[in-house]
Write a protein that holds these residues in place. Structure first.
Motif, PDB file in Angstrom:
ATOM      1  N   ASP A   1      27.517 -14.075 -39.904  1.00  0.00           N
ATOM      2  CA  ASP A   1      28.071 -14.887 -40.857  1.00  0.00           C
ATOM      3  C   ASP A   1      27.789 -16.270 -40.842  1.00  0.00           C
ATOM      4  OD1 ASP A   1      28.973 -12.589 -42.240  1.00  0.00           O
ATOM      5  OD2 ASP A   1      31.091 -13.124 -41.350  1.00  0.00           O
ATOM      6  N   ALA A   2      27.652 -16.778 -39.472  1.00  0.00           N
ATOM      7  CA  ALA A   2      27.460 -18.160 -39.190  1.00  0.00           C
ATOM      8  C   ALA A   2      26.012 -18.259 -39.401  1.00  0.00           C
ATOM      9  CB  ALA A   2      27.674 -18.529 -37.961  1.00  0.00           C
ATOM     10  N   ALA A   3      25.022 -17.452 -38.972  1.00  0.00           N
ATOM     11  CA  ALA A   3      23.632 -17.492 -39.257  1.00  0.00           C
ATOM     12  C   ALA A   3      23.336 -17.638 -40.714  1.00  0.00           C
ATOM     13  CB  ALA A   3      22.921 -16.333 -38.498  1.00  0.00           C
ATOM     14  N   ARG A   4      23.973 -16.772 -41.591  1.00  0.00           N
ATOM     15  CA  ARG A   4      23.504 -16.890 -42.771  1.00  0.00           C
ATOM     16  C   ARG A   4      24.062 -18.363 -43.720  1.00  0.00           C
ATOM     17  NH1 ARG A   4      25.989 -11.673 -42.549  1.00  0.00           N
ATOM     18  NH2 ARG A   4      24.375 -10.033 -42.624  1.00  0.00           N
TER      19      ARG A   4
ATOM     20  N   ASP B   1      20.051 -25.018 -44.450  1.00  0.00           N
ATOM     21  CA  ASP B   1      18.679 -25.491 -43.906  1.00  0.00           C
ATOM     22  C   ASP B   1      18.515 -25.816 -42.528  1.00  0.00           C
ATOM     23  OD1 ASP B   1      15.792 -25.606 -44.309  1.00  0.00           O
ATOM     24  OD2 ASP B   1      15.842 -27.837 -44.894  1.00  0.00           O
ATOM     25  N   ARG B   2      19.216 -24.899 -41.641  1.00  0.00           N
ATOM     26  CA  ARG B   2      19.183 -25.046 -40.234  1.00  0.00           C
ATOM     27  C   ARG B   2      18.589 -23.938 -39.606  1.00  0.00           C
ATOM     28  NH1 ARG B   2      22.823 -29.142 -38.319  1.00  0.00           N
ATOM     29  NH2 ARG B   2      21.300 -28.857 -36.266  1.00  0.00           N
ATOM     30  N   PRO B   3      17.444 -23.350 -39.740  1.00  0.00           N
ATOM     31  CA  PRO B   3      16.516 -22.381 -39.496  1.00  0.00           C
ATOM     32  C   PRO B   3      16.817 -22.073 -38.046  1.00  0.00           C
ATOM     33  CG  PRO B   3      15.044 -23.787 -40.076  1.00  0.00           C
ATOM     34  CD  PRO B   3      16.234 -24.550 -40.262  1.00  0.00           C
ATOM     35  N   TYR B   4      16.808 -23.015 -36.856  1.00  0.00           N
ATOM     36  CA  TYR B   4      16.588 -22.936 -35.588  1.00  0.00           C
ATOM     37  C   TYR B   4      18.071 -22.435 -35.336  1.00  0.00           C
ATOM     38  CZ  TYR B   4      15.806 -22.886 -30.753  1.00  0.00           C
ATOM     39  OH  TYR B   4      15.481 -22.499 -29.503  1.00  0.00           O
ATOM     40  N   LEU B   5      19.095 -22.933 -35.696  1.00  0.00           N
ATOM     41  CA  LEU B   5      20.600 -22.831 -35.478  1.00  0.00           C
ATOM     42  C   LEU B   5      20.694 -21.241 -36.034  1.00  0.00           C
ATOM     43  CD1 LEU B   5      22.980 -23.336 -34.056  1.00  0.00           C
ATOM     44  CD2 LEU B   5      23.684 -24.737 -36.016  1.00  0.00           C
ATOM     45  N   ALA B   6      20.271 -20.992 -36.988  1.00  0.00           N
ATOM     46  CA  ALA B   6      20.480 -19.670 -37.712  1.00  0.00           C
ATOM     47  C   ALA B   6      19.949 -18.745 -36.775  1.00  0.00           C
ATOM     48  CB  ALA B   6      19.792 -19.470 -39.110  1.00  0.00           C
TER      49      ALA B   6
ATOM     50  N   ASP C   1      12.259 -16.809 -34.945  1.00  0.00           N
ATOM     51  CA  ASP C   1      12.302 -18.114 -34.365  1.00  0.00           C
ATOM     52  C   ASP C   1      11.322 -18.790 -35.256  1.00  0.00           C
ATOM     53  OD1 ASP C   1      11.960 -20.320 -32.628  1.00  0.00           O
ATOM     54  OD2 ASP C   1      11.465 -19.363 -30.973  1.00  0.00           O
ATOM     55  N   PRO C   2      11.813 -20.163 -35.658  1.00  0.00           N
ATOM     56  CA  PRO C   2      11.258 -21.115 -36.587  1.00  0.00           C
ATOM     57  C   PRO C   2      10.051 -21.819 -35.735  1.00  0.00           C
ATOM     58  CG  PRO C   2      13.234 -21.596 -36.430  1.00  0.00           C
ATOM     59  CD  PRO C   2      13.424 -20.448 -35.722  1.00  0.00           C
ATOM     60  N   THR C   3      10.144 -21.738 -34.564  1.00  0.00           N
ATOM     61  CA  THR C   3       9.526 -22.708 -33.704  1.00  0.00           C
ATOM     62  C   THR C   3       7.929 -22.037 -33.460  1.00  0.00           C
ATOM     63  OG1 THR C   3      10.376 -22.202 -31.837  1.00  0.00           O
ATOM     64  CG2 THR C   3      11.288 -24.100 -32.801  1.00  0.00           C
ATOM     65  N   THR C   4       7.775 -20.658 -33.642  1.00  0.00           N
ATOM     66  CA  THR C   4       6.815 -19.939 -33.287  1.00  0.00           C
ATOM     67  C   THR C   4       5.901 -19.885 -34.675  1.00  0.00           C
ATOM     68  OG1 THR C   4       7.778 -17.993 -33.517  1.00  0.00           O
ATOM     69  CG2 THR C   4       7.849 -19.022 -31.173  1.00  0.00           C
ATOM     70  N   ASN C   5       4.823 -19.905 -34.692  1.00  0.00           N
ATOM     71  CA  ASN C   5       3.795 -19.585 -35.705  1.00  0.00           C
ATOM     72  C   ASN C   5       3.098 -18.473 -35.717  1.00  0.00           C
ATOM     73  OD1 ASN C   5       1.954 -20.147 -33.716  1.00  0.00           O
ATOM     74  ND2 ASN C   5       1.243 -22.174 -34.794  1.00  0.00           N
ATOM     75  N   GLY C   6       3.295 -17.564 -34.747  1.00  0.00           N
ATOM     76  CA  GLY C   6       2.706 -16.092 -34.557  1.00  0.00           C
ATOM     77  C   GLY C   6       1.329 -16.110 -34.116  1.00  0.00           C
TER      78      GLY C   6
END
Length: 64
Positions: free
Chosen positions: A15-18, A24-29, A55-60
């Motif tokens: 719930d907190a992640a959603r 607009d806090r993708p890393y905390l999510a 993980d939004p900090t990785t680009n794959g």
């Protein structure tokens, strides 16, 4: 009233992640979802959580 963090469930973390996605806090999510996955006993469900909140900090891509 403050809750003991040890009492939080996987659902609480999801719930907190959603909420963090909506804010607009993708890393905390991602971090909250990782904790939810860690608390999920079913490996397939945990994998689904991780896939939903990558993980939004990785680009794959890998670099040398």
């Amino acid at each position: 009233m403050t809750r003991d963090p040890a009492d939080l469930t996987a659902a609480d973390h999801l719930d907190a992640a959603r909420d963090m996605v909506a804010a607009d806090r993708p890393y905390l999510a991602h971090l909250l979802a990782e904790e939810a996955a860690r608390r999920t006993p079913d490996p397939a469900a945990a994998a689904g959580i991780r896939a939903t909140f990558p993980d939004p900090t990785t680009n794959g891509t890998e670099t040398d």
